[in-house]
Scaffold this motif. Structure first.
Motif, PDB file in Angstrom:
ATOM      1  N   LYS A 182      -8.893  -4.699  -0.513  1.00  0.00           N
ATOM      2  CA  LYS A 182      -7.685  -4.124  -1.086  1.00  0.00           C
ATOM      3  C   LYS A 182      -6.474  -5.002  -0.755  1.00  0.00           C
ATOM      4  N   SER A 183      -5.426  -4.790  -1.505  1.00  0.00           N
ATOM      5  CA  SER A 183      -4.164  -5.477  -1.261  1.00  0.00           C
ATOM      6  C   SER A 183      -3.112  -4.388  -1.100  1.00  0.00           C
ATOM      7  N   ILE A 184      -2.147  -4.619  -0.215  1.00  0.00           N
ATOM      8  CA  ILE A 184      -1.078  -3.639  -0.028  1.00  0.00           C
ATOM      9  C   ILE A 184       0.232  -4.393   0.126  1.00  0.00           C
ATOM     10  N   VAL A 185       1.257  -3.949  -0.646  1.00  0.00           N
ATOM     11  CA  VAL A 185       2.510  -4.689  -0.689  1.00  0.00           C
ATOM     12  C   VAL A 185       3.625  -3.813  -1.244  1.00  0.00           C
ATOM     13  N   ALA A 186       4.853  -4.128  -0.863  1.00  0.00           N
ATOM     14  CA  ALA A 186       6.039  -3.512  -1.476  1.00  0.00           C
ATOM     15  C   ALA A 186       6.686  -4.582  -2.352  1.00  0.00           C
ATOM     16  N   VAL A 187       7.031  -4.211  -3.579  1.00  0.00           N
ATOM     17  CA  VAL A 187       7.647  -5.153  -4.518  1.00  0.00           C
ATOM     18  C   VAL A 187       8.961  -4.591  -5.053  1.00  0.00           C
ATOM     19  N   ASP A 188       9.873  -5.500  -5.397  1.00  0.00           N
ATOM     20  CA  ASP A 188      11.112  -5.051  -6.036  1.00  0.00           C
ATOM     21  C   ASP A 188      10.903  -4.988  -7.554  1.00  0.00           C
ATOM     22  N   LYS A 189      11.968  -4.754  -8.303  1.00  0.00           N
ATOM     23  CA  LYS A 189      11.876  -4.621  -9.764  1.00  0.00           C
ATOM     24  C   LYS A 189      11.253  -5.838 -10.444  1.00  0.00           C
ATOM     25  N   LYS A 190      11.399  -7.005  -9.805  1.00  0.00           N
ATOM     26  CA  LYS A 190      10.880  -8.253 -10.384  1.00  0.00           C
ATOM     27  C   LYS A 190       9.569  -8.684  -9.729  1.00  0.00           C
ATOM     28  N   TRP A 191       8.928  -7.782  -9.010  1.00  0.00           N
ATOM     29  CA  TRP A 191       7.698  -8.040  -8.264  1.00  0.00           C
ATOM     30  C   TRP A 191       7.938  -9.030  -7.127  1.00  0.00           C
ATOM     31  N   GLY A 192       9.189  -9.111  -6.664  1.00  0.00           N
ATOM     32  CA  GLY A 192       9.520  -9.943  -5.512  1.00  0.00           C
ATOM     33  C   GLY A 192       9.054  -9.265  -4.237  1.00  0.00           C
ATOM     34  N   ILE A 193       8.649 -10.087  -3.256  1.00  0.00           N
ATOM     35  CA  ILE A 193       8.136  -9.507  -2.001  1.00  0.00           C
ATOM     36  C   ILE A 193       8.828 -10.015  -0.747  1.00  0.00           C
ATOM     37  N   ALA A 235      -5.168  -2.296  -5.454  1.00  0.00           N
ATOM     38  CA  ALA A 235      -3.880  -2.767  -4.943  1.00  0.00           C
ATOM     39  C   ALA A 235      -2.966  -1.559  -4.766  1.00  0.00           C
ATOM     40  N   TYR A 236      -2.467  -1.399  -3.545  1.00  0.00           N
ATOM     41  CA  TYR A 236      -1.496  -0.352  -3.236  1.00  0.00           C
ATOM     42  C   TYR A 236      -0.119  -0.998  -3.344  1.00  0.00           C
ATOM     43  N   ILE A 237       0.621  -0.612  -4.366  1.00  0.00           N
ATOM     44  CA  ILE A 237       1.909  -1.235  -4.657  1.00  0.00           C
ATOM     45  C   ILE A 237       3.021  -0.210  -4.468  1.00  0.00           C
ATOM     46  N   THR A 238       3.910  -0.488  -3.521  1.00  0.00           N
ATOM     47  CA  THR A 238       5.113   0.323  -3.372  1.00  0.00           C
ATOM     48  C   THR A 238       6.190  -0.345  -4.210  1.00  0.00           C
ATOM     49  N   LYS A 239       6.630   0.342  -5.245  1.00  0.00           N
ATOM     50  CA  LYS A 239       7.644  -0.216  -6.137  1.00  0.00           C
ATOM     51  C   LYS A 239       9.023   0.261  -5.694  1.00  0.00           C
ATOM     52  N   VAL A 240       9.908  -0.701  -5.459  1.00  0.00           N
ATOM     53  CA  VAL A 240      11.266  -0.415  -5.023  1.00  0.00           C
ATOM     54  C   VAL A 240      12.189  -0.590  -6.224  1.00  0.00           C
ATOM     55  N   ASP A 241      12.969   0.444  -6.509  1.00  0.00           N
ATOM     56  CA  ASP A 241      13.870   0.400  -7.661  1.00  0.00           C
ATOM     57  C   ASP A 241      15.150  -0.352  -7.296  1.00  0.00           C
ATOM     58  N   ALA A 242      14.990  -1.665  -7.059  1.00  0.00           N
ATOM     59  CA  ALA A 242      16.116  -2.528  -6.676  1.00  0.00           C
ATOM     60  C   ALA A 242      15.683  -3.975  -6.848  1.00  0.00           C
ATOM     61  N   SER A 282      -2.738   5.499 -10.471  1.00  0.00           N
ATOM     62  CA  SER A 282      -1.998   6.643  -9.947  1.00  0.00           C
ATOM     63  C   SER A 282      -0.581   6.225  -9.582  1.00  0.00           C
ATOM     64  N   ARG A 283       0.297   7.234  -9.631  1.00  0.00           N
ATOM     65  CA  ARG A 283       1.706   7.018  -9.325  1.00  0.00           C
ATOM     66  C   ARG A 283       2.221   8.315  -8.723  1.00  0.00           C
ATOM     67  N   GLU A 284       2.750   8.206  -7.499  1.00  0.00           N
ATOM     68  CA  GLU A 284       3.311   9.395  -6.860  1.00  0.00           C
ATOM     69  C   GLU A 284       4.750   9.595  -7.310  1.00  0.00           C
ATOM     70  N   LYS A 285       5.263  10.770  -7.019  1.00  0.00           N
ATOM     71  CA  LYS A 285       6.657  11.076  -7.321  1.00  0.00           C
ATOM     72  C   LYS A 285       7.560  10.151  -6.491  1.00  0.00           C
ATOM     73  N   PRO A 286       8.617   9.596  -7.090  1.00  0.00           N
ATOM     74  CA  PRO A 286       9.512   8.726  -6.329  1.00  0.00           C
ATOM     75  C   PRO A 286      10.119   9.449  -5.122  1.00  0.00           C
ATOM     76  N   PHE A 320       5.075   5.028  -4.838  1.00  0.00           N
ATOM     77  CA  PHE A 320       3.768   4.544  -4.422  1.00  0.00           C
ATOM     78  C   PHE A 320       2.839   4.559  -5.633  1.00  0.00           C
ATOM     79  N   THR A 321       2.287   3.395  -5.968  1.00  0.00           N
ATOM     80  CA  THR A 321       1.373   3.292  -7.099  1.00  0.00           C
ATOM     81  C   THR A 321       0.067   2.652  -6.628  1.00  0.00           C
ATOM     82  N   VAL A 322      -0.995   2.948  -7.362  1.00  0.00           N
ATOM     83  CA  VAL A 322      -2.290   2.343  -7.066  1.00  0.00           C
ATOM     84  C   VAL A 322      -2.813   1.719  -8.359  1.00  0.00           C
TER      85      VAL A 322
END
Length: 166
Positions: free
Chosen positions: A2-13, A113-120, A141-145, A155-157
Motif C-alpha cells: 500500500k501507499s499512504i500520503v497527504a497531497v495538496d490540490k495539485k497532488w503536491g507532497i 493508496a490511502y490519499i489524504t486530500k488537502v483543500d489547499a 471510498s471517500r470520507e466526509k471532509p 480521506f480517500t482510498v
C-alpha cells in the motif's frame, strides 16, 4: 503493498524535504493505518524525521544506496534487496511512505493508496502521481471532509486494478 500520503490540490507532497502542512488528524490517520506494520521509505524520508530516527512501533525499511547498516531499522541498498527483504512480510502490512521518487518507483506495485486530500495549495516542490489521471487507479471510498489545523482534508482510498508483482 500500500501507499499512504497527504497531497495538496495539485497532488503536491513536499518542499525542502518536509511535509507541506501540519495536519493532526492526518497524523492520527497515518498512525492508525501503519502502527505495527512495515513502513518502507527512501533515505531522505528517514532523514526528515525528528533526529533522523525511524518511526516507533513499526518495522522501518529504508532504501539507502551506500547507506550503512543501522540497529534501529533495516537498510537495503537497492530494489533487488528490497524485494528480497519484503518477502519476509505480508504484503498487506507493507506501506510505502515516501519520498516522491520512491512513491513513483513503487506505485505500480501497490494495490491500494490511502490519499489524504488537502483543500489547499502548499506550494510543493515534489509531487505524487495524480491517481485520477491513471486508468488503472480508481477511487473506491471517500470520507466526509474534516477540519484540522485550519485545513479541510478528505480521506480517500484508491485501488489499483492491475498491480504489478514486486
Amino acid at each position: 503493498m500500500k501507499s499512504i500520503v497527504a497531497v495538496d490540490k495539485k497532488w503536491g507532497i513536499g518542499k525542502k524535504n518536509d511535509l507541506l502542512f501540519h495536519l493532526p488528524e492526518d497524523m492520527k490517520y497515518f498512525r492508525e493505518k501503519t502502527l505495527g506494520k512495515v513502513v518502507v521509505m527512501g533515505s531522505n524520508t528517514l532523514k526528515s524525521f525528528p533526529g533522523g530516527n525511524p518511526l516507533k512501533n513499526r518495522t522501518n525499511i529504508v532504501l539507502y544506496p551506500g547507506g550503512e547498516k543501522r540497529d534501529d531499522c533495516i537498510v537495503v541498498q537497492d530494489l533487488k534487496e528490497l524485494s528480497e527483504t519484503l518477502k519476509n512480510y505480508d504484503s498487506d502490512d507493507v506501506f510505502i511512505i515516501g519520498g516522491a521518487m520512491f512513491y513513483k518507483t513503487m506505485l505500480p506495485y501497490c494495490d491500494t493508496a490511502y490519499i489524504t486530500k488537502v483543500d489547499a495549495d502548499g506550494g510543493a516542490e515534489v509531487f505524487y502521481e495524480n491517481l485520477d489521471l491513471l486508468s488503472e487507479w480508481k477511487e473506491v471510498s471517500r470520507e466526509k471532509p474534516v477540519e484540522t489545523n485550519g485545513y479541510t482534508i478528505t480521506f480517500t482510498v484508491y485501488k489499483n486494478t492491475a498491480p504489478l508483482k514486486f
